[in-house]
Design a protein around this motif. Structure first.
Motif, mmCIF file in Angstrom:
data_model
loop_
_atom_site.group_PDB
_atom_site.id
_atom_site.type_symbol
_atom_site.label_atom_id
_atom_site.label_comp_id
_atom_site.label_asym_id
_atom_site.label_seq_id
_atom_site.Cartn_x
_atom_site.Cartn_y
_atom_site.Cartn_z
ATOM 1 N N UNK A 135 -26.491 5.507 -19.581
ATOM 2 C CA UNK A 135 -25.207 4.711 -19.464
ATOM 3 C C UNK A 135 -26.022 3.481 -20.271
ATOM 4 N N UNK A 136 -27.491 3.209 -21.011
ATOM 5 C CA UNK A 136 -28.080 1.912 -21.699
ATOM 6 C C UNK A 136 -27.053 2.812 -23.077
ATOM 7 N N UNK A 143 -24.260 -9.375 -8.317
ATOM 8 C CA UNK A 143 -24.210 -7.228 -9.026
ATOM 9 C C UNK A 143 -25.139 -8.247 -10.381
ATOM 10 N N UNK A 144 -25.843 -6.598 -11.001
ATOM 11 C CA UNK A 144 -26.496 -6.824 -12.300
ATOM 12 C C UNK A 144 -26.404 -5.371 -12.249
ATOM 13 N N UNK A 145 -26.098 -4.860 -13.487
ATOM 14 C CA UNK A 145 -25.540 -3.879 -14.869
ATOM 15 C C UNK A 145 -24.661 -3.020 -15.073
ATOM 16 N N UNK A 146 -24.484 -1.864 -15.303
ATOM 17 C CA UNK A 146 -23.714 -1.184 -16.018
ATOM 18 C C UNK A 146 -22.579 -0.381 -16.007
ATOM 19 N N UNK A 147 -21.410 -0.318 -15.892
ATOM 20 C CA UNK A 147 -20.962 -0.383 -17.721
ATOM 21 C C UNK A 147 -20.089 -1.998 -16.947
ATOM 22 N N UNK A 148 -20.141 -3.068 -17.020
ATOM 23 C CA UNK A 148 -19.594 -4.278 -16.708
ATOM 24 C C UNK A 148 -18.158 -4.017 -16.337
ATOM 25 N N UNK A 149 -17.433 -3.040 -17.128
ATOM 26 C CA UNK A 149 -16.089 -2.922 -17.394
ATOM 27 C C UNK A 149 -15.242 -2.347 -16.465
ATOM 28 N N UNK A 150 -16.419 -1.475 -15.960
ATOM 29 C CA UNK A 150 -16.703 -0.199 -14.578
ATOM 30 C C UNK A 150 -17.235 -1.010 -13.321
ATOM 31 N N UNK A 151 -18.767 -0.103 -13.529
ATOM 32 C CA UNK A 151 -19.219 -0.020 -12.186
ATOM 33 C C UNK A 151 -19.430 -1.658 -11.873
ATOM 34 N N UNK A 181 -27.274 -9.688 -17.706
ATOM 35 C CA UNK A 181 -28.438 -8.157 -17.736
ATOM 36 C C UNK A 181 -26.805 -6.927 -16.714
ATOM 37 N N UNK A 182 -25.480 -7.225 -17.683
ATOM 38 C CA UNK A 182 -24.349 -6.417 -17.798
ATOM 39 C C UNK A 182 -24.187 -5.782 -18.457
ATOM 40 N N UNK A 183 -23.512 -4.760 -19.570
ATOM 41 C CA UNK A 183 -22.623 -4.595 -20.791
ATOM 42 C C UNK A 183 -22.360 -3.630 -20.900
ATOM 43 N N UNK A 184 -22.122 -3.803 -21.773
ATOM 44 C CA UNK A 184 -20.320 -2.130 -21.788
ATOM 45 C C UNK A 184 -20.684 -1.612 -23.255
ATOM 46 N N UNK A 185 -19.463 -0.757 -23.608
ATOM 47 C CA UNK A 185 -19.815 -0.143 -24.594
ATOM 48 C C UNK A 185 -19.260 -1.300 -26.206
ATOM 49 N N UNK A 186 -18.390 -1.955 -25.879
ATOM 50 C CA UNK A 186 -18.081 -2.880 -26.836
ATOM 51 C C UNK A 186 -17.965 -4.674 -26.397
#
Length: 210
Positions: free
Chosen positions: A24-25, A111-119, A140-145
């Motif tokens: 995911x990272x 909440x914290x984690x990957x990806x912001x726009x989905x999970x 502590x969230x991130x996404x593909x863009x």
């Protein structure tokens, strides 16, 4: 003086860390991976110091997404804690994960984690609709863009879900530097993972002896 009820305390919330895993990272572009890992360590360390009920959940750990970040394992080793592995993108739709979160008895969820726009969006909107006060740790969230990350944040804000940052989370829990029972652990965490702020704390502790 009474603090705002919106503020987090060690006793009034549960932390849910979602899919902070290698696969995911790899795709993250909205934040540097180094910064994401550092912020993850700050949040995991903070929740450990303050004994916050913390649920670690993964997605397809063995089949696709891989192990959690070392910074999660550092504070919450799988052999001691056990992670909840899901097939659902939405943590709230996984019975074991949802039941574990509700079993904490906390009405505030972070909440914290990957990806912001989905999970993160899926779980945050679901928890909010279920009557919980929901927060998320944006760095502590991130996404593909950046676009995907920012639109996800915008969507959550519309529903009253509260953003914060990793350092904000740590300092909001400490709140008072006279809280000596956690002072040493908090400042050690800042020295280790707090970047320039950590260097300043390290300098002050060693040069000024204060």
């Amino acid at each position: 003086m009474k603090p705002a009820s919106d503020l987090l305390t060690p006793e009034n919330h549960a932390l849910v860390m979602i899919d902070l895993q290698g696969q995911m990272g790899f795709a993250i572009e909205s934040i540097s991976r180094n910064e994401l890992r550092t912020n993850t360590a700050i949040v995991a360390g903070a929740s450990k110091i303050f004994n916050v009920p913390t649920i670690i959940t993964t997605a397809a750990e063995q089949g696709f997404s891989g192990l959690v970040f070392p910074e999660v394992e550092e504070y919450y080793p799988q052999v001691a804690c056990g992670y909840i592995d899901r097939t659902t993108m939405n943590t709230w739709e996984d019975a074991r994960a949802c039941e574990a979160i509700k079993a904490t008895g906390k009405k505030k969820i972070v909440f914290a984690g990957l990806w912001t726009s989905v999970c993160i969006v899926d779980a945050a909107l679901s928890a909010a609709e279920d009557g919980f006060e929901v927060y998320f740790i944006a760095d502590v969230c991130g996404d593909v863009s950046k676009e995907a990350h920012e639109r996800a944040i915008q969507r959550m804000l519309i529903y009253g879900i509260r953003p914060m940052t990793a350092m904000q989370y740590l300092l909001e829990l400490q709140r008072d530097w006279a809280r000596l029972e956690t002072y040493d652990a908090v400042t050690a965490l800042i020295v280790k993972y707090g970047g320039g702020y950590g260097l300043g704390v390290h300098y002050a502790k060693n040069m000024l002896k204060h």
